[in-house]
Design an enzyme around this catalytic site. Structure first.
Site, PDB file in Angstrom:
ATOM      1  N   VAL A  50       0.855  -1.187   0.000  1.00 39.14           N
ATOM      2  CA  VAL A  50       0.000   0.000   0.000  1.00 39.14           C
ATOM      3  C   VAL A  50       0.889   1.234   0.000  1.00 39.14           C
ATOM      4  O   VAL A  50       1.643   1.470   0.952  1.00 39.14           O
ATOM      5  CB  VAL A  50      -0.939   0.008   1.228  1.00 39.14           C
ATOM      6  N   ASP A  51       0.811   2.013  -1.080  1.00 38.23           N
ATOM      7  CA  ASP A  51       1.699   3.163  -1.246  1.00 38.23           C
ATOM      8  C   ASP A  51       0.882   4.364  -1.723  1.00 38.23           C
ATOM      9  O   ASP A  51       0.620   4.522  -2.918  1.00 38.23           O
ATOM     10  CB  ASP A  51       2.799   2.831  -2.254  1.00 38.23           C
ATOM     11  N   SER A  52       0.499   5.211  -0.777  1.00 34.64           N
ATOM     12  CA  SER A  52      -0.293   6.396  -1.131  1.00 34.64           C
ATOM     13  C   SER A  52       0.550   7.434  -1.873  1.00 34.64           C
ATOM     14  O   SER A  52       0.006   8.401  -2.398  1.00 34.64           O
ATOM     15  CB  SER A  52      -0.901   7.026   0.126  1.00 34.64           C
ATOM     16  N   GLY A  53       1.863   7.245  -1.918  1.00 37.93           N
ATOM     17  CA  GLY A  53       2.727   8.171  -2.646  1.00 37.93           C
ATOM     18  C   GLY A  53       2.912   7.791  -4.105  1.00 37.93           C
ATOM     19  O   GLY A  53       3.529   8.540  -4.857  1.00 37.93           O
ATOM     20  N   LEU A 101      -0.456  -1.049  -4.627  1.00 33.06           N
ATOM     21  CA  LEU A 101      -1.753  -0.378  -4.630  1.00 33.06           C
ATOM     22  C   LEU A 101      -1.517   1.118  -4.521  1.00 33.06           C
ATOM     23  O   LEU A 101      -1.116   1.623  -3.474  1.00 33.06           O
ATOM     24  CB  LEU A 101      -2.603  -0.880  -3.461  1.00 33.06           C
TER      25      LEU A 101
END
Length: 418
Positions: free
Chosen positions: A249-252, A320
């Site tokens: 999970v990588d919101s960047g 993601l």
């Protein structure tokens, strides 16, 4: 064990040492970094001086993470701890007492000059100096082995010393120590003879700054030690087309990614649209072979329609990115350590450290530039070794060269007849 050695003027150094190392050898290692002669050094820990040089660190009662005060024999060692009881760092500007600074003798020998000359070898260094150089060189090599970050840091700070340590050139290390001692002596003399000079004032300002940094470090150790711990990335269990996988999970990240290999494992490789080829640019570059516009993905019992850009590499499971997180209104809830899917209300727990894929199996591998590979080949390294080293150091050419030289030096050492 890892110990932090600090001086009265605010200097400090952290060393990884063996439990059975004797104090005499510890002092020799501290001498170069802290500028305190080993013969005049007094180590103090847990409120008492450690005077027996033959004792080991373990027999002195030292433990991993302890802090050791380094004093000079005869110096005024008044260490006020008024701020420690309240837990707040002191705010007064420290007064530097120049009378406590001891200037060592210019001559490295003793009155029996003939005997010291006889004990020195052809390189011009005494056996004691070469022994100290050997200890420092071996400790430096040990700290850099398998740690590219430490190798890069030391290479930037002491390139000549690191090169000598990798080649086991103890005479060069001893020469470096001599030069450092001479420079430290010059600075001490300047502080005493001309404290109002521009250089002396800069040195005083630097001493104050380092003291403030050390106070800040100690404050963090006492009140927020978790800030010094390693933070692990966020992964969740999922399945794509019924095949169980682990998603990073990588919101960047702007887009969600899957590798071609894992797309084939999930039996969705036939859906790759090669009209959407391109390059992924971030830490290095990597080629996209196309895009899968829609496939079924399951999180915590919720089935979602997702799209993936497909990387040509084979080390990526699923990343993601922000595109799918925004579309499905996902929430990263760090308090409960879960990923919430806002469109369905389902949630799934982030994986424990032991469940996280190893060898960066969930993150894109760095791809070095061809110009950097050719530059290393021009230095005499093979293409395979050059590429592997650049990937390992994420494109840092200096660190990659240092790593390759280190390996060459190890091979040359092992090849020497015993």
């Amino acid at each position: 064990m890892k110990l932090t050695f600090t001086t009265l003027d605010g200097g400090f150094v952290s060393l990884d040492l063996a439990d059975d190392m004797e104090l005499e050898n510890v002092k020799a290692l501290c001498e170069m970094d802290l500028g305190v002669p080993a013969g005049k050094m007094v180590l103090s820990a847990n409120g008492r001086d450690l005077t027996d040089n033959s004792k080991t660190l373990q027999s002195c009662g030292l433990k991993d993470g302890d802090m050791v005060l380094v004093k000079m024999m005869g110096a005024v060692a008044s260490t006020s701890r008024t701020g420690a009881s309240t837990g707040t760092p002191p705010t007064k500007i420290p007064k530097i007492d120049f009378s406590s600074i001891q200037v060592p003798q210019l001559s490295r020998g003793t009155s029996a000059g003939t005997s010291s000359a006889a004990s020195a070898n052809s390189s011009g260094f005494s056996p004691a100096e070469l022994m100290q150089a050997r200890l420092i060189g071996e400790q430096l090599k040990k700290s850099m082995e398998g740690d590219p970050t430490e190798l890069e840091r030391q290479m930037a700070k002491f390139p000549g010393l690191v090169d000598a340590a990798l080649k086991s050139d103890y005479a060069a290390i001893a020469q470096f120590i001599r030069q450092e001692e001479a420079e430290a002596l010059r600075k001490r003399q300047l502080l005493i003879t001309n404290p109002d000079s521009h250089e002396a004032q800069e040195m005083i300002q630097d001493l104050i700054r380092r003291e403030r940094i050390q106070e800040n470090f100690e404050y963090a150790l006492e009140h927020a030690p978790e800030n010094l711990a390693t933070v692990h990335m966020l992964y969740v269990n999922c399945s794509v087309n019924g095949v169980k996988m682990k998603a990073f999970v990588d919101s960047g990240a702007q887009i969600s990614i899957i590798s071609r290999e894992f797309a084939e494992r999930c039996h969705i490789a036939h859906l790759i649209d090669d009209r959407f080829q391109g390059m992924a640019v971030g830490v290095g570059t990597q080629r996209f072979v196309g895009k899968i516009h829609a496939c079924q993905m399951e999180f915590g019992g919720a089935f979602l329609t997702t799209s993936f850009s497909v990387l040509d590499g084979n080390n990526m499971q699923i990343l993601l990115g922000l595109d799918m997180m925004k579309r499905h209104q996902m929430i990263i809830d760090l308090k409960r350590n879960v990923l919430v899917i806002g469109t369905t209300g389902a949630e799934t727990a982030f994986l424990h450290e032991s469940e996280i894929p190893q060898n960066n199996a969930g993150q894109p591998q760095f791809v070095p530039n061809e110009s950097d590979i050719q530059a290393l080949i021009g230095m005499g390294f093979s293409r395979e070794a050059a590429r592997e080293s650049l990937v390992k150091h994420e494109g840092n050419k200096d660190a990659a060269v240092a790593d390759l030289l280190h390996k060459q030096a190890d091979k040359a050492t092992s090849a020497k007849p015993k």
